[in-house]
Structures are given as C-alpha cells and as structure tokens.
Enzyme design. Sequence first.
Site, PDB file in Angstrom:
ATOM      1  N   GLY A  26      -2.108 -11.540   0.209  1.00 49.88           N
ATOM      2  CA  GLY A  26      -1.213 -10.504  -0.294  1.00 49.88           C
ATOM      3  C   GLY A  26      -1.420 -10.128  -1.739  1.00 49.88           C
ATOM      4  O   GLY A  26      -0.853  -9.124  -2.203  1.00 49.88           O
ATOM      5  N   ARG A  51      -8.844   3.770   5.246  1.00 48.93           N
ATOM      6  CA  ARG A  51      -7.657   3.468   4.429  1.00 48.93           C
ATOM      7  C   ARG A  51      -6.924   4.716   3.915  1.00 48.93           C
ATOM      8  O   ARG A  51      -5.697   4.772   3.983  1.00 48.93           O
ATOM      9  CB  ARG A  51      -8.005   2.530   3.267  1.00 48.93           C
ATOM     10  N   CYS A  64     -13.935  15.231  13.227  1.00 54.96           N
ATOM     11  CA  CYS A  64     -13.108  16.363  13.641  1.00 54.96           C
ATOM     12  C   CYS A  64     -11.631  15.985  13.708  1.00 54.96           C
ATOM     13  O   CYS A  64     -11.045  15.856  14.789  1.00 54.96           O
ATOM     14  CB  CYS A  64     -13.599  16.893  14.975  1.00 54.96           C
ATOM     15  N   GLU A  65     -11.052  15.765  12.557  1.00 48.71           N
ATOM     16  CA  GLU A  65      -9.635  15.429  12.407  1.00 48.71           C
ATOM     17  C   GLU A  65      -9.216  15.919  11.027  1.00 48.71           C
ATOM     18  O   GLU A  65      -9.953  15.697  10.054  1.00 48.71           O
ATOM     19  CB  GLU A  65      -9.412  13.907  12.398  1.00 48.71           C
ATOM     20  N   TYR A  73     -11.296  -4.269   3.732  1.00 46.79           N
ATOM     21  CA  TYR A  73     -10.759  -3.412   4.805  1.00 46.79           C
ATOM     22  C   TYR A  73     -11.462  -2.052   4.853  1.00 46.79           C
ATOM     23  O   TYR A  73     -10.854  -1.043   5.197  1.00 46.79           O
ATOM     24  CB  TYR A  73      -9.239  -3.247   4.651  1.00 46.79           C
TER      25      TYR A  73
HETATM   26  N1  LLP Z   1      -3.264 -13.960   5.943  1.00 50.19           N
HETATM   27  C1  LLP Z   1      -2.726 -13.277   6.966  1.00 50.19           C
HETATM   28  C2  LLP Z   1      -2.008 -13.993   8.006  1.00 50.19           C
HETATM   29  C3  LLP Z   1      -2.863 -11.872   7.017  1.00 50.19           C
HETATM   30  O1  LLP Z   1      -2.320 -11.186   8.033  1.00 50.19           O
HETATM   31  C4  LLP Z   1      -3.574 -11.196   5.994  1.00 50.19           C
HETATM   32  C5  LLP Z   1      -3.744  -9.742   6.024  1.00 50.19           C
HETATM   33  C6  LLP Z   1      -4.136 -11.970   4.951  1.00 50.19           C
HETATM   34  C7  LLP Z   1      -3.951 -13.350   4.954  1.00 50.19           C
HETATM   35  C8  LLP Z   1      -4.924 -11.359   3.828  1.00 50.19           C
HETATM   36  O2  LLP Z   1      -4.151 -10.491   3.093  1.00 50.19           O
HETATM   37  P1  LLP Z   1      -4.685  -9.884   1.709  1.00 50.19           P
HETATM   38  O3  LLP Z   1      -4.872 -11.024   0.747  1.00 50.19           O
HETATM   39  O4  LLP Z   1      -5.952  -9.202   1.977  1.00 50.19           O
HETATM   40  O5  LLP Z   1      -3.618  -8.963   1.273  1.00 50.19           O
HETATM   41  N2  LLP Z   1      -5.879  -3.111   6.404  1.00 50.19           N
HETATM   42  C9  LLP Z   1      -4.873  -3.148   5.370  1.00 50.19           C
HETATM   43  C10 LLP Z   1      -4.483  -4.571   5.015  1.00 50.19           C
HETATM   44  C11 LLP Z   1      -4.013  -5.366   6.208  1.00 50.19           C
HETATM   45  C12 LLP Z   1      -3.717  -6.799   5.885  1.00 50.19           C
HETATM   46  C13 LLP Z   1      -3.464  -7.586   7.129  1.00 50.19           C
HETATM   47  N3  LLP Z   1      -3.254  -8.978   6.920  1.00 50.19           N
HETATM   48  C14 LLP Z   1      -5.366  -2.371   4.161  1.00 50.19           C
HETATM   49  O6  LLP Z   1      -6.469  -1.841   4.195  1.00 50.19           O
HETATM   50  O7  LLP Z   1      -4.664  -2.266   3.185  1.00 50.19           O
END
Ligand code: LLP
Length: 419
Positions: A239, A315, A347-348, A375
């Site tokens: 996060g 994104r 095409c969107e 991502y």
């Molecule tokens: N742990 C769990 C259980 C998770 O679901 C996630 C991300 C992370 C760790 C890693 O989170 P981070 O440190 O990267 O914030 N596709 C979206 C982000 C989706 C995150 C999903 N879970 C984007 O491009 O912003």
Amino acid sequence: MTTFTRRNGMLHADEVALPDIASAVGTPCYVYSRRHFEAQYQRLRAALNGLDAEICYAVKANSNLAVLRVFAALGAGFDIVSGGELQRVISAGGDPARVVFSGVGKSAEEIDFALKMGIARFNVESAPELERIAARAQLLSRRAAIAIRVNPDVDARTHPYISTGLKSNKFGVPLDQAQALYRRAADSQWLEVHGVACHIGSQITSPAPLLQAFDSLLTLCDDLAAQGIELQHIDMGGGLGVHYHDEPEFDADAYGRSLATRLDGRRLRLALEPGRFLVANGGALLTRIEYLKPAAAAGGHSFAVVDAGMNDLIRPALYQAWHDVQPVAPPAPDAHSGRWQIVGPVCESADFLAHDRELSIAPGDLLAVLGAGAYGMAQSSNYNSRSRPAEVLVEGSRFHVIRRRETILDQLRLELEEA
Ligand code: LLP
C-alpha cells in the site's frame, strides 16, 4: 530517486539513452531500471532498521522473471495471489519457503501446489478457505502455516477500486469474527497459527490509516494472547504510495519509526508486502507518435495517436491514473505546440494514456510514459489482438530484453494447435 533524467536534452534511463532502446527493440516497450528497484528496496530496509521485519515483494505489481530475480538477490520474500505467481517465483529461483499466499479465491489445486512447495504461510481470507486449507493439508499429510487476513474497516483514502480495508470490500475476515476463526484454527491439528495479516489498500500517501489498522491488529493480538493463542507476526500488506503527480511522497521512515514504537517490548515480527513502492517509478512505457490530429475547430480536442494503448497500460482508463508523459528528445523545429490528448490505437474512447498535456511534438517522436513500472505490463492484455510490448531491463549503461515482444503467432497458437 532520479532514474529517468535528461542528458544533453535526451531522456535516459540511468546511463542508457531511450532512443537507443527504441531502435534496438522497437515500440511500445517497457523500460525498467534495476538500480531504481535496488535503491527502493534498500530505502525501505533502512526505514525498517532495527525492526525484525521481512519484505515480501508483491509479485502482482511486476511479475517479470528478471524483476523477481532482482528482488530474490536482494533477499526479499514474495507475496503471491495465485499458483501462477508461485510458479514465477520458483522459475526465477526464488525460495518458496519465503512466500506468503494472499487472495480471496485460492483453489484446491493452488493450495495443494503451495503446500507441496512448502510456502511460508497462507494469508486466509474467509472461514470456508480455512476449512479448505485444513482439508487439503490433511489429505497431503502436511501442516499448513496460516495467518488470518482481517479487514479492520479502515478507510485508506485512496481510489475506490484499490481500497481493500473497508467492510464493504470483499477482502479479509471482519475483525469481530476473527477470534472465533483463530480458535477454530488453533484446534486443528493440520493448521499452525503463525500470525495476522491485513492490506487496506494501495497508493496510500500517509502512514496514518496503516497505523490505525496496525493498532487494531495489536489489540487483536492481545485478545488472542489472553486466550492462549500467541501470534508470532503481523503482516501489514503493501500500500505504500509513490509520487506520480502532485501527491505527497509516502514517508517510509516515519512509518518505520511509528511501527517500531508500537512494537517496542513485544515479541512480534513484522512483514510488509510492498509492490508499487519498489517498482513503479523504476519503469517507463516507451511509445512512438503515429499521427497528430489537431483540433479541427476551437474548443475541440487535439489528439496525439501513439502506438501504445489501454491494452498495454490500463491504469489511466481504469483508475483515472495520472502518468507523466515526457517527449524523449528536444522538440524539432517543426514540432506542433499545444494541449494534447495522448491516445492509443484501441477502438474505445477510454483508450487514453493522458489528457490535456502541453507538449511540442511531431509524428514519429518518442514519448515516455513514466511511473509505469508497477501494474503496467502486469495488467496488459491482447485486446484488439494487439501483441504485448517487449520489456527491457537497464543495468547502469547496459540494457537487455527480459521479455521479447509478442508476435501474432504467440497469440494464435492456443487456438490453432490441436488440444
Ligand atoms: N498485498 C496484497 C494482499 C495486495 O492485494 C496488494 C495489492 C499488495 C500487497 C501490494 O500493494 P502495493 O504495495 O502495490 O500497493 N492495479 C492497481 C493496484 C492494485 C493493488 C492490488 N493489491 C493500480 O494499478 O493502481
């Protein structure tokens, strides 16, 4: 951290000029900096200095084998959410014993695979999942180490699609049901209760909501200890936010210090599952302008149509995410200045990479879409039967292809071959 910088006006990734990569590999193409990944990892390590903490890289952010190898070499563990991600960690030479398995929908097959590979633990997200893991462990005559992922009902103050710690989200076990589940787990001879986990969301810009969740988890640890269930660790998930545009930089040092204060005198290990923080700003999507479509009339939009689309980087379309777009070279004398919509060939109408950017550009110019290391490629698709981009890893003054560009044959193979 300045990974993508200008030298004599030309945008570089570390010491490599981006046009050199475009000529060798073509566009669109993802470019990553090994140096950036390593520096971010060390930065987080330093922030956790003095804590008994493990960093489990969230594979979903960027699952290229070469990227996983970088983190394995740094001593990271891994956070996975599928059997496929476990296979990637193993194929990259990562140690399954350093893997934690998160996710709400683990299949029996995935659980078996993880048990056989001897992963560190499952982060369990529901009562029926706990039962399934116990049953599979019994069948395989192996004990399964578990943590329960609780949902602390904390607002991470991020985009709703990447918020996971509210009651209304599908993730985790509600705090008020967690104790009963721990008792059930402690009673099973096939389960080993190791800890507690949470992940309240992604791209969180301040430690405050994470610390609020942490405090709830500490209280749960105390309540469980009073019942004779001693947890060994708290896994705070990922996060940690990064700087894309105008958001503040996440203060990892302050987060580390606050965690240390709270853990002082307790025999609890810490685990983190960062993805974005480690890789986002170490990546760029390199794309070339195919056409310019200047506004036909005042008030209309001017479009720069580039060779990367929402299938390559979703994104902006999915989360209204803002990515910096930089011309790779200084503008040519005949460049067109204006406010451009950077759009792809898909095409969107949602197929855009950026809106309203003041740029001086010409057809054939290279653009770099920054902050694309997390991502980006991981969420790419073959929509419109577009072949996915190549990926390149820059190591100082050298670069190499870590995933070749897909061909149309790669796409057709699964449909042409006999089953
Ligand atoms: N742990 C769990 C259980 C998770 O679901 C996630 C991300 C992370 C760790 C890693 O989170 P981070 O440190 O990267 O914030 N596709 C979206 C982000 C989706 C995150 C999903 N879970 C984007 O491009 O912003």
